[in-house]
Motif scaffolding. Structure first.
Motif, PDB file in Angstrom:
ATOM      1  N   VAL A 125       0.803  -1.215   0.000  1.00 22.98           N
ATOM      2  CA  VAL A 125       0.000   0.000   0.000  1.00 22.98           C
ATOM      3  C   VAL A 125       0.843   1.275   0.000  1.00 22.98           C
ATOM      4  N   ASP A 126       1.951   1.308   0.735  1.00 24.03           N
ATOM      5  CA  ASP A 126       2.729   2.541   0.812  1.00 24.03           C
ATOM      6  C   ASP A 126       3.433   2.874  -0.497  1.00 24.03           C
ATOM      7  N   LYS A 129      -0.155   4.324  -2.619  1.00 27.19           N
ATOM      8  CA  LYS A 129      -0.925   5.463  -2.104  1.00 27.19           C
ATOM      9  C   LYS A 129      -0.456   6.822  -2.623  1.00 27.19           C
ATOM     10  N   GLU A 133      -2.988  10.105  -4.397  1.00 27.99           N
ATOM     11  CA  GLU A 133      -3.227  11.358  -3.693  1.00 27.99           C
ATOM     12  C   GLU A 133      -3.361  12.550  -4.629  1.00 27.99           C
ATOM     13  N   TRP A 175      -7.796   0.635  -1.315  1.00 17.08           N
ATOM     14  CA  TRP A 175      -6.848   1.747  -1.287  1.00 17.08           C
ATOM     15  C   TRP A 175      -7.381   2.954  -2.054  1.00 17.08           C
TER      16      TRP A 175
END
Length: 273
Positions: A125-126, A129, A133, A175
């Motif tokens: 996920v990191d 993400k 954004e 996500w």
């Protein structure tokens, strides 16, 4: 470009065609090589010839990176030439730890202003993400690819007995949303498209593998189409290298027109089912 605008283009053009700009200096017509920027000139003529049939263009970044600074210049000029009402995809397959992903996202979404970018999900996920954004931009996450080596990992069963690609879909769908997250789903795995659609019913799919790689457009539409089409089907070599010589763009136009006519029939057949 938001989801409704993209769907509007699909309805307007009766097409869900994405043209892949995998532009290879060794394959473009020789008469272009005499010019100042052969790559851009080839792309410019392809775009002019196919824009009435295409709802998206997808430059594969590797073809431009390989040429160094001049390649990046050709890429930017190509992106600037794509009509603003046509969806643009940076086929870059990026994905790294958070800070690096943030810079990749800035490069393609701010510096270059693509609408979307392909991203590899396997760092978690990191790594994804930061791309999500950016308002008005899209992540196209690799889910089920059509290459031979995809069997090495994507079909491996987890401790819950699920194939890895299914785990990726289930986790990653949380996500983002259908408004900013798409998935790459290979057309040569036609039997799996319905399975992917059950897991992520509302998301768009970017579908490579139709045409030169042998995937069936009929199967893609039958098993993958949703209420807003939900498909961008890519053709690269089959269109841009449909013909050579002086009339290469005319050949590309004929091939794009042929695919669009097939898509028009499939939209009528499956869109409202």
């Amino acid at each position: 470009m938001n989801r409704q605008e993209l769907f509007g283009q699909i309805l307007k053009k009766k097409s869900f065609l994405c043209v892949g700009l995998d532009t290879d200096p060794g394959k473009i017509p020789s008469h272009l090589l005499k010019g100042k920027d052969p790559i851009f000139e080839f792309n410019r003529q392809i775009i002019e010839a196919t824009a009435e049939f295409a709802v998206a263009y997808k430059p594969n970044i590797a073809f431009y990176e390989a040429l160094g600074p001049k390649g990046w210049e050709s890429l930017q000029k190509t992106l600037d030439y794509i009509p603003k009402d046509i969806f643009s995809i940076a086929d870059a397959k990026r994905g790294d730890i958070g800070n690096t992903s943030s810079l990749y996202a800035k490069a393609f979404f701010e510096t270059m202003d693509f609408d979307s970018i392909t991203v590899a999900p396997y760092m978690g996920v990191d790594s994804v993400k930061p791309f999500l954004e950016f308002e008005g931009k899209w992540v196209i996450l690799l889910a089920l690819t059509s290459n031979e080596g995809s069997m090495d990992f994507q079909m491996e069963l987890s401790k819950e007995g699920k194939p890895l690609f299914q785990e990726v879909l289930e986790k990653s769908s949380k996500w983002g949303s259908p408004e900013n997250l798409m998935y790459v789903v290979g057309a040569t795995r036609g039997e799996k498209i319905a399975e992917v659609r059950r897991i992520v019913p509302d998301h768009f799919f970017l579908v490579p593998g139709v045409g030169a790689q042998g995937g069936s457009l009929e199967d893609v539409a039958k098993y993958g189409m949703n209420a807003q089409c939900g498909l961008l089907v890519n053709s690269s070599r089959g269109i841009i290298y449909a013909g050579g010589g002086i009339n290469f763009a005319d050949s590309a136009k004929q091939e794009a027109s042929k695919i669009q006519l097939e898509m028009e029939v499939l939209l009528e057949k499956y869109l409202h089912k």
